[in-house]
Design a protein around this motif. Sequence first.
Motif, PDB file in Angstrom:
ATOM      1  N   SER A  48       0.828  -1.217   0.000  1.00 13.09           N
ATOM      2  CA  SER A  48       0.000   0.000   0.000  1.00 13.09           C
ATOM      3  C   SER A  48       0.858   1.261   0.000  1.00 13.09           C
ATOM      4  O   SER A  48       0.441   2.300   0.498  1.00 13.09           O
ATOM      5  CB  SER A  48      -0.954   0.025   1.204  1.00 13.09           C
ATOM      6  N   ASP A  51      -1.034   3.751  -4.850  1.00 12.08           N
ATOM      7  CA  ASP A  51      -2.416   3.415  -5.185  1.00 12.08           C
ATOM      8  C   ASP A  51      -2.429   2.610  -6.473  1.00 12.08           C
ATOM      9  O   ASP A  51      -1.622   2.845  -7.360  1.00 12.08           O
ATOM     10  CB  ASP A  51      -3.229   4.700  -5.395  1.00 12.08           C
ATOM     11  N   ALA A  78     -14.672   8.676   2.850  1.00  7.65           N
ATOM     12  CA  ALA A  78     -14.225   7.417   2.247  1.00  7.65           C
ATOM     13  C   ALA A  78     -15.389   6.438   2.188  1.00  7.65           C
ATOM     14  O   ALA A  78     -16.421   6.652   2.842  1.00  7.65           O
ATOM     15  CB  ALA A  78     -13.089   6.827   3.073  1.00  7.65           C
ATOM     16  N   GLU A 224     -13.031   8.390   7.521  1.00  8.04           N
ATOM     17  CA  GLU A 224     -11.946   7.593   6.946  1.00  8.04           C
ATOM     18  C   GLU A 224     -11.413   6.519   7.907  1.00  8.04           C
ATOM     19  O   GLU A 224     -11.196   5.370   7.507  1.00  8.04           O
ATOM     20  CB  GLU A 224     -10.817   8.511   6.512  1.00  8.04           C
ATOM     21  N   SER A 225     -11.237   6.869   9.186  1.00  3.84           N
ATOM     22  CA  SER A 225     -10.642   5.905  10.123  1.00  3.84           C
ATOM     23  C   SER A 225     -11.564   4.686  10.311  1.00  3.84           C
ATOM     24  O   SER A 225     -11.088   3.559  10.457  1.00  3.84           O
ATOM     25  CB  SER A 225     -10.383   6.579  11.469  1.00  3.84           C
ATOM     26  N   LYS A 228     -11.609   2.553   7.036  1.00  4.57           N
ATOM     27  CA  LYS A 228     -10.385   1.747   6.964  1.00  4.57           C
ATOM     28  C   LYS A 228     -10.583   0.399   7.650  1.00  4.57           C
ATOM     29  O   LYS A 228     -10.197  -0.648   7.131  1.00  4.57           O
ATOM     30  CB  LYS A 228      -9.236   2.485   7.654  1.00  4.57           C
ATOM     31  N   GLN A 229     -11.181   0.438   8.830  1.00  7.45           N
ATOM     32  CA  GLN A 229     -11.425  -0.818   9.551  1.00  7.45           C
ATOM     33  C   GLN A 229     -12.398  -1.708   8.767  1.00  7.45           C
ATOM     34  O   GLN A 229     -12.241  -2.921   8.698  1.00  7.45           O
ATOM     35  CB  GLN A 229     -12.030  -0.540  10.935  1.00  7.45           C
ATOM     36  N   SER A 231     -13.008  -1.625   5.461  1.00 10.52           N
ATOM     37  CA  SER A 231     -12.469  -2.152   4.205  1.00 10.52           C
ATOM     38  C   SER A 231     -11.419  -3.239   4.472  1.00 10.52           C
ATOM     39  O   SER A 231     -11.272  -4.157   3.664  1.00 10.52           O
ATOM     40  CB  SER A 231     -11.950  -1.050   3.284  1.00 10.52           C
ATOM     41  N   PHE A 232     -10.735  -3.174   5.600  1.00 11.39           N
ATOM     42  CA  PHE A 232      -9.851  -4.297   5.982  1.00 11.39           C
ATOM     43  C   PHE A 232     -10.693  -5.565   6.119  1.00 11.39           C
ATOM     44  O   PHE A 232     -10.346  -6.633   5.598  1.00 11.39           O
ATOM     45  CB  PHE A 232      -9.128  -3.982   7.299  1.00 11.39           C
ATOM     46  N   ARG A 235     -12.066  -6.642   2.515  1.00 14.16           N
ATOM     47  CA  ARG A 235     -10.955  -7.153   1.714  1.00 14.16           C
ATOM     48  C   ARG A 235     -10.672  -8.618   2.019  1.00 14.16           C
ATOM     49  O   ARG A 235     -10.464  -9.421   1.125  1.00 14.16           O
ATOM     50  CB  ARG A 235      -9.686  -6.406   2.107  1.00 14.16           C
TER      51      ARG A 235
END
Length: 389
Positions: A48, A51, A78, A224-225, A228-229, A231-232, A235
């Motif tokens: 990462s 991009d 996000a 965003e924060s 992030k969690q 999308s982890f 994924r």
Amino acid sequence: MADQKRFETDAIRTQIPTTAEREHSTPLYMTSSYLFESTEQARALFASEMDGNVYSRYTNPNTSEFVDKMCKLEGAEAGVATSSGMAAVFSSLAALLNQGDHILASRSLFGSTHQVLSQILSKWGITFTYADLDDTGSWESLVQKNTRLLFLETPSNPGLDLIDLEWAGRFANAHDLILVVDNCFATPYLQRPIEFGADVVLHSATKFIDGQGRAIGGVIVGQESLIKQISFFTRHSGPALSPFNAWLLSKSLETLPVRMDRHCDNAEAVARALAENGRVRRVKYPFHEDHPQESLARKQMVRGGGIVGFEPEGGFEAARTFIDRIQMLSRSANLGDTRTIVTHPASTTHSKLSDEERQAVGITSGLIRIAVGLEHVEDILADIEQALA
Ligand SMILES: *Cc1c(COP(=O)(O)O)cnc(C)c1O
């Protein structure tokens, strides 16, 4: 988001870069993986440090366009797309909560969301409490030491009850709760919960976002924060939106404002006609004077949306007769389609609840939900009037 334009423009002009073909409309990227120019580039992508697409379970150009557009429309930092609305609900909760956490949720949630809270998350010791929509004063006493998240749906399905989002934003902030709002009924064109303090907004894109009854999909946007969690989690656990559905949904968003305005025009006309019909006991539509929360609806929504609830004189039997007499409109359980859909929640979507449970979420045995579509309003009204006659 420095390049933000007006809603209608962003819904159309948010587009990934064109290819060497100079195509005008975004093409479909049916590819599961992407090429690396060198081992160094592959390393940097996996780390990462740059991009770029690696694998379509993570990102895909069509999915990225759909998510970027939804972020602009909701005013979010996000986002992440999911294979369905329920994948959006489950992924958000599973990613943001830990074993032993507690959820405070508005009573009257989408049926499968109720199942996730009561049957699935409970496996990991995550508990929940329902709060009553019309008694926000009592919510204070329902917050526990381990309460981490406030989950709301407004307007609710199918009761069309509202929660004051400005109040909810302050409440969540005061108690340090993550505020998650299912904004499926309103869409960002009519209601933008982030402006009232929501941290995460999610959608079943299957409904008004597709708007044409073709695709299942979901999307989550927000801080965003937190994204992030989430999308982890998506994924690595895998509920990715297919590139084809992402392409379809991004195209659909181009016409969201036009479609929502027509849904609202038609729904307003249906609510008025029902209110004037002597065979109707009660009508519920957020922007109609008979709705007890009309002023709140006008405060936090741009228009009243595409769903109308009503109860014919004669209760359960009259509701069944009405549904059986319908000729053109669709007897189905979906909503947010071009085609008008009539649903009798007590005998279909909410048949598994007891009478008391149904009462608690505002569903009487005679309640009918009309998800008003985009046919000519006179044809919609004619079918409703003949079925009531
Ligand atoms: C339909 C719906 C969902 C679930 O979405 P799917 O795309 O069917 O998985 C969640 N919340 C609300 C309010 C809905 O109407």
